[in-house]
Design a protein around this motif. Structure first.
Motif, PDB file in Angstrom:
ATOM      1  N   LYS A   1      16.615   4.069  -7.222  1.00  0.00           N
ATOM      2  CA  LYS A   1      17.271   3.891  -7.969  1.00  0.00           C
ATOM      3  C   LYS A   1      17.731   4.731  -9.323  1.00  0.00           C
ATOM      4  O   LYS A   1      18.846   5.333  -9.445  1.00  0.00           O
ATOM      5  CB  LYS A   1      18.475   2.638  -7.378  1.00  0.00           C
ATOM      6  N   ARG A   2      17.258   4.046 -10.022  1.00  0.00           N
ATOM      7  CA  ARG A   2      16.909   4.318 -10.941  1.00  0.00           C
ATOM      8  C   ARG A   2      16.550   5.974 -11.143  1.00  0.00           C
ATOM      9  O   ARG A   2      17.139   6.990 -12.082  1.00  0.00           O
ATOM     10  CB  ARG A   2      16.328   3.233 -11.702  1.00  0.00           C
ATOM     11  N   LYS A   3      16.044   6.394 -10.386  1.00  0.00           N
ATOM     12  CA  LYS A   3      15.637   7.497 -10.956  1.00  0.00           C
ATOM     13  C   LYS A   3      16.072   8.444 -10.793  1.00  0.00           C
ATOM     14  O   LYS A   3      16.648   9.862 -10.964  1.00  0.00           O
ATOM     15  CB  LYS A   3      13.950   8.553 -10.288  1.00  0.00           C
ATOM     16  N   GLU A   4      17.051   8.209  -9.261  1.00  0.00           N
ATOM     17  CA  GLU A   4      18.035   9.296  -8.846  1.00  0.00           C
ATOM     18  C   GLU A   4      19.530   9.145  -9.763  1.00  0.00           C
ATOM     19  O   GLU A   4      20.587  10.132 -10.165  1.00  0.00           O
ATOM     20  CB  GLU A   4      18.550   8.474  -7.647  1.00  0.00           C
ATOM     21  N   GLN A   5      19.526   8.411 -10.543  1.00  0.00           N
ATOM     22  CA  GLN A   5      20.616   8.319 -11.662  1.00  0.00           C
ATOM     23  C   GLN A   5      19.613   8.961 -12.687  1.00  0.00           C
ATOM     24  O   GLN A   5      21.112   9.332 -13.442  1.00  0.00           O
ATOM     25  CB  GLN A   5      21.097   6.492 -12.306  1.00  0.00           C
ATOM     26  N   LYS A   6      18.856   9.017 -12.939  1.00  0.00           N
ATOM     27  CA  LYS A   6      18.319   9.935 -14.312  1.00  0.00           C
ATOM     28  C   LYS A   6      18.742  11.406 -14.213  1.00  0.00           C
ATOM     29  O   LYS A   6      18.526  12.155 -14.847  1.00  0.00           O
ATOM     30  CB  LYS A   6      17.187   9.391 -14.604  1.00  0.00           C
TER      31      LYS A   6
ATOM     32  N   GLY B   1       0.910  -1.060   0.092  1.00  0.00           N
ATOM     33  CA  GLY B   1       0.364   0.069  -0.446  1.00  0.00           C
ATOM     34  C   GLY B   1       1.165   1.224  -0.050  1.00  0.00           C
ATOM     35  O   GLY B   1       0.155   2.276  -0.709  1.00  0.00           O
ATOM     36  N   GLU B   2       1.777   1.693   0.212  1.00  0.00           N
ATOM     37  CA  GLU B   2       2.680   2.945   0.930  1.00  0.00           C
ATOM     38  C   GLU B   2       3.415   2.979  -0.476  1.00  0.00           C
ATOM     39  O   GLU B   2       3.801   3.920  -0.656  1.00  0.00           O
ATOM     40  CB  GLU B   2       3.510   2.010   2.455  1.00  0.00           C
ATOM     41  N   ALA B   3       4.226   1.135  -1.111  1.00  0.00           N
ATOM     42  CA  ALA B   3       4.540   1.414  -2.194  1.00  0.00           C
ATOM     43  C   ALA B   3       4.391   2.261  -2.986  1.00  0.00           C
ATOM     44  O   ALA B   3       4.769   3.172  -4.562  1.00  0.00           O
ATOM     45  CB  ALA B   3       5.040   0.334  -2.779  1.00  0.00           C
ATOM     46  N   ILE B   4       2.904   2.154  -3.148  1.00  0.00           N
ATOM     47  CA  ILE B   4       2.116   1.934  -4.471  1.00  0.00           C
ATOM     48  C   ILE B   4       1.062   3.490  -4.100  1.00  0.00           C
ATOM     49  O   ILE B   4       0.899   4.171  -4.963  1.00  0.00           O
ATOM     50  CB  ILE B   4       0.324   1.583  -4.379  1.00  0.00           C
TER      51      ILE B   4
ATOM     52  N   VAL C   1       7.308 -14.345  -1.036  1.00  0.00           N
ATOM     53  CA  VAL C   1       8.552 -13.339  -2.115  1.00  0.00           C
ATOM     54  C   VAL C   1       7.520 -12.016  -3.040  1.00  0.00           C
ATOM     55  O   VAL C   1       8.477 -11.197  -3.731  1.00  0.00           O
ATOM     56  CB  VAL C   1       7.770 -14.529  -3.474  1.00  0.00           C
ATOM     57  N   ILE C   2       6.170 -12.297  -2.327  1.00  0.00           N
ATOM     58  CA  ILE C   2       5.443 -10.283  -2.710  1.00  0.00           C
ATOM     59  C   ILE C   2       6.191  -9.483  -1.725  1.00  0.00           C
ATOM     60  O   ILE C   2       6.583  -8.688  -1.493  1.00  0.00           O
ATOM     61  CB  ILE C   2       4.331 -10.961  -2.376  1.00  0.00           C
ATOM     62  N   VAL C   3       6.318  -9.905  -0.708  1.00  0.00           N
ATOM     63  CA  VAL C   3       7.160  -8.720   0.291  1.00  0.00           C
ATOM     64  C   VAL C   3       8.592  -8.674  -0.067  1.00  0.00           C
ATOM     65  O   VAL C   3       8.748  -7.410  -0.276  1.00  0.00           O
ATOM     66  CB  VAL C   3       7.637  -9.527   1.841  1.00  0.00           C
ATOM     67  N   ILE C   4       9.452  -9.356  -0.260  1.00  0.00           N
ATOM     68  CA  ILE C   4      10.780  -9.000  -0.915  1.00  0.00           C
ATOM     69  C   ILE C   4      10.427  -8.334  -1.961  1.00  0.00           C
ATOM     70  O   ILE C   4      11.127  -7.189  -2.475  1.00  0.00           O
ATOM     71  CB  ILE C   4      11.020 -10.591  -1.210  1.00  0.00           C
ATOM     72  N   ILE C   5       9.363  -8.876  -2.782  1.00  0.00           N
ATOM     73  CA  ILE C   5       9.359  -7.863  -3.773  1.00  0.00           C
ATOM     74  C   ILE C   5       8.874  -6.314  -4.338  1.00  0.00           C
ATOM     75  O   ILE C   5       9.598  -5.616  -4.022  1.00  0.00           O
ATOM     76  CB  ILE C   5       8.751  -8.405  -5.067  1.00  0.00           C
ATOM     77  N   ALA C   6       7.720  -6.804  -2.875  1.00  0.00           N
ATOM     78  CA  ALA C   6       7.550  -4.743  -2.353  1.00  0.00           C
ATOM     79  C   ALA C   6       8.559  -4.331  -1.966  1.00  0.00           C
ATOM     80  O   ALA C   6       8.324  -3.032  -1.503  1.00  0.00           O
ATOM     81  CB  ALA C   6       6.230  -4.850  -1.513  1.00  0.00           C
ATOM     82  N   LEU C   7       9.176  -5.271  -1.323  1.00  0.00           N
ATOM     83  CA  LEU C   7      10.374  -3.916  -0.019  1.00  0.00           C
ATOM     84  C   LEU C   7      11.265  -3.863  -1.180  1.00  0.00           C
ATOM     85  O   LEU C   7      11.994  -2.738  -1.254  1.00  0.00           O
ATOM     86  CB  LEU C   7      11.051  -4.550   1.018  1.00  0.00           C
ATOM     87  N   VAL C   8      11.798  -4.045  -2.061  1.00  0.00           N
ATOM     88  CA  VAL C   8      13.167  -4.266  -3.553  1.00  0.00           C
ATOM     89  C   VAL C   8      12.456  -2.824  -4.170  1.00  0.00           C
ATOM     90  O   VAL C   8      13.749  -2.194  -4.410  1.00  0.00           O
ATOM     91  CB  VAL C   8      13.591  -5.247  -3.685  1.00  0.00           C
ATOM     92  N   LEU C   9      11.933  -3.573  -4.764  1.00  0.00           N
ATOM     93  CA  LEU C   9      11.718  -2.843  -6.348  1.00  0.00           C
ATOM     94  C   LEU C   9      11.072  -1.152  -5.448  1.00  0.00           C
ATOM     95  O   LEU C   9      11.542  -0.081  -6.892  1.00  0.00           O
ATOM     96  CB  LEU C   9       9.767  -3.039  -6.525  1.00  0.00           C
ATOM     97  N   PRO C  10      10.379  -0.575  -4.265  1.00  0.00           N
ATOM     98  CA  PRO C  10      10.887   0.969  -4.878  1.00  0.00           C
ATOM     99  C   PRO C  10      12.529   0.974  -4.258  1.00  0.00           C
ATOM    100  O   PRO C  10      12.481   2.375  -5.130  1.00  0.00           O
ATOM    101  CB  PRO C  10      10.064   0.579  -3.071  1.00  0.00           C
TER     102      PRO C  10
END
Length: 343
Positions: A314-319, A253-256, A300-309
């Motif tokens: 990181k990609r936004k910062e690189q851009k 929820g927080e990530a979205i 797996v869902i929790v890991i994805i939810a933790l890592v994906l944001p």
């Protein structure tokens, strides 16, 4: 597929109450409370036992809330008064609640010996009363006829349950929003942010922690009581992994939806619980998974939810860095060009 997704939404709204409880401890109090796995079952066991013994479902549900509050408060007392580590206090209470829950469910037997489950197949629960009232209004048939008219062959018959739970869950959400903006709620939030600072203002952080844990587990127990009545079955193993499900709901929820304000965060938690249940339901439709893979999918869902944001940030910062670098290079090139022109 539609019925499966609808059932996930239905369950997600009920589990959202549990997720709000987890949010209070993990995000507001910054307290890793593992009591949740036990207090969820305590709520279901208390409600199921009292309903089996002939008590009104509303009274049984209220007693389940009280039982959850007591369990959470004891965890708080173990941590604040007995000076037991927060994680260990939750684990100890969770273990103790396993035996307590067996005893609660065993109180329906003459010998009082603990039992692992209580069926409610023929009992009157909150949801049977709501369904009966809703069907008497004829709204279920009207909605399903409309859905069949637009091409849905299979339609659910529990619209009343969904509307009732939406009202209850959002009432709790708004009550939590209001509480967290009161003086006690602000003190509770401050305790989670900086315990030393709030103590300097003569606030009793021990009482605040006990109160926060009590309220959190009261919500968890309420969710457990409602799930037991919804599924018409209370089981001592129902709480296994519940803390992970609650965390998944909060994180998704927080990530979205973000966390810019308390109202937005609690809404994110509610929506996250529904999204989590929908994702699980859709994953279980894939033939390579079976019911035994549910906990693995949750992890797996929790890991994805933790890592994906973090990966996205990181990609936004690189851009942003690449954009700033390009702008500086462009400015230098322009300055150099102007210098050559002047020369």
């Amino acid at each position: 597929m539609f019925v499966a997704v609808f059932g996930s939404v239905e369950q997600g709204i009920i589990y959202a109450i549990m997720a709000l409880g987890v949010y209070l401890t993990f995000r507001v109090l910054d307290f890793p409370d593992l009591t949740v796995d036990g207090s969820f079952v305590t709520g279901g066991a208390t409600a199921a036992t009292m309903i089996t013994l002939g008590y009104d479902p509303i009274i049984a549900t209220l007693c389940a809330i009280l039982a959850g509050f007591i369990a959470g408060s004891i965890t708080g007392i173990l941590h604040t008064k007995a000076k037991i580590n927060a994680l260990l206090a939750g684990i100890l209470m969770m273990i103790a609640l396993y035996s307590i829950n067996l005893r609660i469910m065993g109180s329906t037997l003459e010998n009082g010996i603990g039992r692992p489950n209580i069926p409610l197949s023929n009992a009157t629960t909150l949801f049977t009363e709501i369904s009966a009232f809703w069907k008497s209004l004829g709204i279920d048939d009207a909605i399903n006829n409309m859905l069949r008219g637009i091409g849905f062959e299979q339609t659910p018959n529990t619209w009343g349950t969904v509307f009732f739970m939406v009202i209850v869950t959002f009432a709790i959400k708004f009550a939590a929003d209001w509480f967290l903006k009161t003086e006690s709620g602000l003190a509770l939030r401050a305790t989670g942010d900086n315990k030393k600072m709030i103590r300097s203002f003569s606030a009793n952080t021990d009482t605040l922690i006990i109160l926060g844990l009590g309220l959190s587990n009261a919500l968890v127990a309420l969710s457990g009581a409602l799930i037991a009545q919804y599924s018409r079955f209370a089981d001592v193993q129902a709480g296994v992994g519940m803390i992970v499900s609650g965390l998944a709901s909060v994180i998704i929820g927080e990530a979205i939806f973000g966390t810019k304000s308390v109202m937005r965060t609690t809404l994110a938690v509610v929506c996250g619980a529904v999204i989590y249940r929908i994702v699980i339901a859709l994953a279980m439709q894939i033939k390579i998974f079976d019911t035994g893979d549910l906990k693995l999918l949750t992890a797996v869902i929790v890991i994805i939810a933790l890592v994906l944001p973090r990966v996205i940030d990181k990609r936004k910062e690189q851009k942003r860095k690449a954009k700033r670098k390009a702008e500086k290079l462009a400015m230098l090139a322009q300055a150099k060009k102007e210098g050559e022109t002047i020369a």
